[in-house]
Write an enzyme that holds these catalytic residues in place. Structure first.
Site, PDB file in Angstrom:
ATOM      1  N   PHE A   1     -12.596  -5.679   1.426  1.00 27.74           N
ATOM      2  CA  PHE A   1     -13.618  -4.942   0.629  1.00 27.74           C
ATOM      3  C   PHE A   1     -15.154  -5.828   1.517  1.00 27.74           C
ATOM      4  O   PHE A   1     -16.395  -6.001   1.266  1.00 27.74           O
ATOM      5  CB  PHE A   1     -13.941  -5.548  -0.590  1.00 27.74           C
ATOM      6  N   PRO A   2     -15.110  -5.207   2.619  1.00 27.81           N
ATOM      7  CA  PRO A   2     -16.112  -5.347   3.959  1.00 27.81           C
ATOM      8  C   PRO A   2     -17.609  -4.451   3.212  1.00 27.81           C
ATOM      9  O   PRO A   2     -18.484  -5.327   3.806  1.00 27.81           O
ATOM     10  CB  PRO A   2     -15.699  -5.666   4.941  1.00 27.81           C
TER      11      PRO A   2
ATOM     12  N   TYR B   1       0.486  -1.040  -0.618  1.00 25.29           N
ATOM     13  CA  TYR B   1      -0.114   0.218  -0.481  1.00 25.29           C
ATOM     14  C   TYR B   1       0.868   1.362   0.359  1.00 25.29           C
ATOM     15  O   TYR B   1       1.212   1.467   0.852  1.00 25.29           O
ATOM     16  CB  TYR B   1      -0.825   0.433   1.270  1.00 25.29           C
TER      17      TYR B   1
ATOM     18  N   GLY C   1     -18.328  -0.878  -2.940  1.00 24.10           N
ATOM     19  CA  GLY C   1     -19.043   0.501  -3.331  1.00 24.10           C
ATOM     20  C   GLY C   1     -20.611  -0.321  -3.900  1.00 24.10           C
ATOM     21  O   GLY C   1     -21.326   0.645  -4.636  1.00 24.10           O
TER      22      GLY C   1
ATOM     23  N   THR D   1     -25.887  -1.191  -3.996  1.00 24.23           N
ATOM     24  CA  THR D   1     -26.875   0.102  -4.603  1.00 24.23           C
ATOM     25  C   THR D   1     -28.086  -0.922  -5.152  1.00 24.23           C
ATOM     26  O   THR D   1     -28.261  -2.111  -5.054  1.00 24.23           O
ATOM     27  CB  THR D   1     -26.058   0.429  -5.797  1.00 24.23           C
TER      28      THR D   1
END
Length: 311
Positions: free
Chosen positions: A226-227, A81, A231, A234
């Site tokens: 990615f808990p 990272y 995104g 939707t």
């Protein structure tokens, strides 16, 4: 970032809102310390593609300190990272590390740009990566060191053996694995003690359900990446989430995190953000108590629970 429409605040986390059933708030790592199950991830403190900085360095440092002040005792980072930047920020914000704080990092992936990376699990490279992480994190022992990817070109025995050697030398305390299948986990467990797994798992993606079951069987922490479904909360999913969120005065993201905490006692999500307000929102999700009816509705949103490697 999740849409926010009010929701709970971090102050409510310690404000007596634990009524409605007991939920395990901590998990003890095998060979390590107890951690609060809702932690903090550092990927979002770096730029697009986890490359370079995102915003001002002082702001990232402030968010890390706010996370610990807000009760997070598990900080999840990785050497790629930045690369290296996230570990440096962790050290700048938190070293010398307070008692009770567990810092997890990862090695085994080499980044050369924001979109280019390769796996390198050669024992000599894993050692070099671990020692570089030790320097950046300003510590003599890494609490949890996770192999970021298994290298298909290197026998698993050699990769796990390298981490085992580092553990015997006191440079790491616990060993974890990132992005593995159930079969690979079983094999790794036959080689040495494993403390954690970090696979993709969230409200919409249950593909690692078999790995989760193994973690429950063997008492391993499962850190879902990615808990918040990256995104994707939707459409029809958002409508179902809004229904549950409305009953709890919460946001979609908070309900998605609460579902993970209710789904299994070994799940330890570490959502990341560079926003103080979003951080407070995430931490407050630990106070939400979902009903059986809530869980049935949320459980119906996910993919079939088949086991496959994450991308």
């Amino acid at each position: 970032m999740t849409e926010r429409t009010g929701g709970r605040t971090a102050g409510q986390l310690a404000g007596g809102q634990l009524a409605g059933g007991q939920l395990a708030e901590t998990f003890t790592l095998r060979g390590g310390a107890p951690v609060r199950r809702l932690g903090f991830g550092t990927a979002q403190l770096t730029g697009g593609g986890y490359w370079g900085p995102r915003g001002e360095r002082a702001d990232a440092v402030a968010v890390l300190r706010r996370a610990v002040d807000g009760g997070a005792t598990l900080i999840d980072t990785a050497d790629n990272y930045g690369p290296g930047l996230a570990e440096e920020l962790v050290a700048e914000a938190l070293a010398p590390y307070p008692a009770g704080l567990t810092v997890a990092t990862k090695g085994g992936v080499v980044r050369t740009s924001d979109s280019t990376w390769h796996v390198d699990g050669r024992p000599e490279r894993l050692r070099a990566m671990c020692e570089a992480s030790l320097r950046r994190l300003r510590t003599e022992t890494i609490d949890l060191y996770q192999l970021h990817r298994l290298d298909p070109a290197v026998p698993m025995e050699e990769q796990i053996g390298a981490l085992d050697e580092l553990r015997r030398e006191g440079k790491i305390r616990c060993i974890g694995l990132d992005t593995i299948t159930a079969e690979q986990l079983e094999r790794a467990l036959s080689l040495t003690g494993i403390a954690s797994v970090q696979n993709r798992f969230n409200l919409l993606d249950r593909a690692s359900a078999e790995v989760l079951k193994l973690c429950e069987t063997h008492g391993l922490a499962f850190l879902p990446w990615f808990p918040l479904a990256n995104g994707a909360l939707t459409g029809a999913t958002a409508s179902a989430l809004d229904s549950v969120a409305g009953r709890h005065g919460a946001t979609r993201g908070q309900i998605a995190l609460a579902w993970l905490l209710h789904r299994s006692p070994v799940l330890c999500p570490t959502p990341g953000t560079g926003s103080p307000a979003h951080l407070d929102e995430n931490l407050a999700a630990a106070a939400i108590r979902l009903s059986a009816e809530d869980m049935r509705g949320l459980d119906a949103l996910g993919t079939p629970e088949i086991d496959r490697p994450a991308d």
